[in-house]
Design an enzyme around this catalytic site. Sequence first.
Site, mmCIF file in Angstrom:
data_model
loop_
_atom_site.group_PDB
_atom_site.id
_atom_site.type_symbol
_atom_site.label_atom_id
_atom_site.label_comp_id
_atom_site.label_asym_id
_atom_site.label_seq_id
_atom_site.Cartn_x
_atom_site.Cartn_y
_atom_site.Cartn_z
ATOM 1 N N ASN A 62 -41.522 49.633 14.261
ATOM 2 C CA ASN A 62 -40.087 49.500 14.527
ATOM 3 C C ASN A 62 -39.337 49.132 13.250
ATOM 4 O OD1 ASN A 62 -41.422 46.972 14.816
ATOM 5 N ND2 ASN A 62 -39.733 46.113 15.985
ATOM 6 N N GLU A 64 -35.613 47.858 12.063
ATOM 7 C CA GLU A 64 -34.338 47.309 12.549
ATOM 8 C C GLU A 64 -33.260 47.378 11.472
ATOM 9 O OE1 GLU A 64 -35.278 43.434 14.173
ATOM 10 O OE2 GLU A 64 -36.398 44.346 15.832
ATOM 11 N N GLU A 75 -42.226 53.898 18.327
ATOM 12 C CA GLU A 75 -42.642 55.186 18.893
ATOM 13 C C GLU A 75 -41.754 56.310 18.372
ATOM 14 O OE1 GLU A 75 -42.068 52.350 20.459
ATOM 15 O OE2 GLU A 75 -43.073 52.202 22.385
HETATM 16 N N1 THU Z 1 -39.294 48.206 20.374
HETATM 17 C C1 THU Z 1 -40.156 49.221 20.046
HETATM 18 O O1 THU Z 1 -40.477 49.415 18.865
HETATM 19 N N2 THU Z 1 -40.636 50.004 21.037
HETATM 20 C C2 THU Z 1 -40.286 49.888 22.355
HETATM 21 O O2 THU Z 1 -40.710 50.702 23.165
HETATM 22 C C3 THU Z 1 -39.437 48.798 22.787
HETATM 23 C C4 THU Z 1 -38.905 47.910 21.747
HETATM 24 C C5 THU Z 1 -38.713 47.396 19.298
HETATM 25 C C6 THU Z 1 -37.240 47.560 19.125
HETATM 26 C C7 THU Z 1 -36.876 46.257 18.449
HETATM 27 O O3 THU Z 1 -37.068 46.408 17.049
HETATM 28 C C8 THU Z 1 -37.890 45.267 18.971
HETATM 29 O O4 THU Z 1 -38.935 46.032 19.574
HETATM 30 C C9 THU Z 1 -37.334 44.298 19.997
HETATM 31 O O5 THU Z 1 -36.729 44.955 21.034
#
Ligand code: THU
Length: 164
Positions: A62, A64, A75
């Site tokens: 992920n 941000e 994903e």
């Molecule tokens: N997140 C993911 O990477 N995949 C998901 O399916 C749900 C949430 C991440 C997004 C954000 O950076 C962190 O988890 C908290 O929501």
Amino acid sequence: MKSINLNISFEQYNSIEELNEKDRELCKLSEQALTSSYSPYSKFRVGTAIQLESGEIILGSNQENLAYPSGLCAERVALFSIGSSKPDAVIKSMAITAQTDAFEIVQPVTSCGGCLQVMAEFERKQASPIEVIFYCIDGEVLKVPSVKSLLPFGFVEDRLGAKA
Ligand code: THU
């Protein structure tokens, strides 16, 4: 009026030790992907490892941003990277894991609806199932045979009556 039940089958393992070697390796790689997570705002790291039919494995985490909605889930980071660099790649399976210092994660973290939607379109585009493995580090693993079983009512073209 008709009342309809949908059933989904998936496998549940107590730990990655119970998985076959390939799946276990994919889980380990999703754990490795956590190290590239950029998550200073949620402090919640998510990693994925995607096994392609070619044998290649693509990692994602992920990412941000201070403008929160500009961030992207692990994903989708990995899937869109495959879509843009290897548009003809066929995905066999993907493992997903998560980690945070804020609390103990005691069961596999499952993908958000937005990621399922994107996974569903990749599955439909390649016309073969993508196996999804949700892995809790030092804990349980859930293995789902296809994205369709996770999102049976997803927004996909066949529901719109469109032809592929
Ligand atoms: N997140 C993911 O990477 N995949 C998901 O399916 C749900 C949430 C991440 C997004 C954000 O950076 C962190 O988890 C908290 O929501």
